[in-house]
Design an enzyme around this catalytic site. Sequence first.
Site, PDB file in Angstrom:
ATOM      1  N   GLY A  46      -4.001   0.140 -10.266  1.00  0.00           N
ATOM      2  CA  GLY A  46      -4.147  -0.791  -9.151  1.00  0.00           C
ATOM      3  C   GLY A  46      -3.149  -0.475  -8.329  1.00  0.00           C
ATOM      4  O   GLY A  46      -2.243   0.030  -8.422  1.00  0.00           O
ATOM      5  N   HIS A  85      -2.220   1.571   0.028  1.00  0.00           N
ATOM      6  CA  HIS A  85      -2.487   1.411   1.587  1.00  0.00           C
ATOM      7  C   HIS A  85      -1.017   1.150   2.278  1.00  0.00           C
ATOM      8  O   HIS A  85      -0.932   0.797   3.410  1.00  0.00           O
ATOM      9  CB  HIS A  85      -3.320   0.118   1.846  1.00  0.00           C
ATOM     10  CG  HIS A  85      -4.878   0.608   1.772  1.00  0.00           C
ATOM     11  ND1 HIS A  85      -5.298   1.242   0.738  1.00  0.00           N
ATOM     12  CD2 HIS A  85      -6.030   0.147   2.323  1.00  0.00           C
ATOM     13  CE1 HIS A  85      -6.667   1.593   0.764  1.00  0.00           C
ATOM     14  NE2 HIS A  85      -7.096   0.737   1.781  1.00  0.00           N
TER      15      HIS A  85
HETATM   16 MG    MG Z   1     -10.739   0.215   1.054  1.00  0.00          MG
END
Ligand code: MG
Length: 205
Positions: free
Chosen positions: A70, A139
Amino acid sequence: MGLELPLAIERVPGFLAPEEGEALYRHGCRAATLGPLVEIGSYCGRSTVYLGCACRDAGGALFAVDHHRGSEEHQPGEAFHDPALLDPATGAVDTFGSFRRTMAGAGLEPFVLPVVAEGTLFARHFPGPAGLVFIDGGHSLDAALADYRAWAGKVARGGVLAIHDVYPDPAGGGQAPAAVRRLALDSGLFEEIDATESLRVLRRL
Ligand code: MG
């Protein structure tokens, strides 16, 4: 080539819109003739289904790369945490079981090579070139830039670099993928050929 999805895609946990998936499929079908496809960040396999279908239909193979622990936003207490994805034995996020069930249910195991590792680690041992690289891993700015730097040079000439979660307006979402897109365009090595929702598709010149 028309896309026939082998399962109910909305049942697969994930953050990819159907239109984005169909664009990945289209570009994946074309790119599969240039080299294997590489997906950085598979999570539970939603985007893997679209790219795997491209390999099934066009003749090709997909490396689906994810450490399956994750990203930051999937951890307990974070915005996109899913308690169903915790491994009861360790208490840690583990999306690999869900990913494997998705691939088996979709009948895509003959076309998908799961790589349980950091994308940057795999890049160091992947000679390339890849027909398509889809960046949808961590991200944070550090993670997104690291994936870009590791993978941009692995894309075949005429091949595709696809980036997910590009939001021109910061109100739409985090800006790391948008920064990666800017870097790729400014490098002079890529031109943008498609934009579907938050997916951007760049061709290696
Ligand atoms: Mg994505």
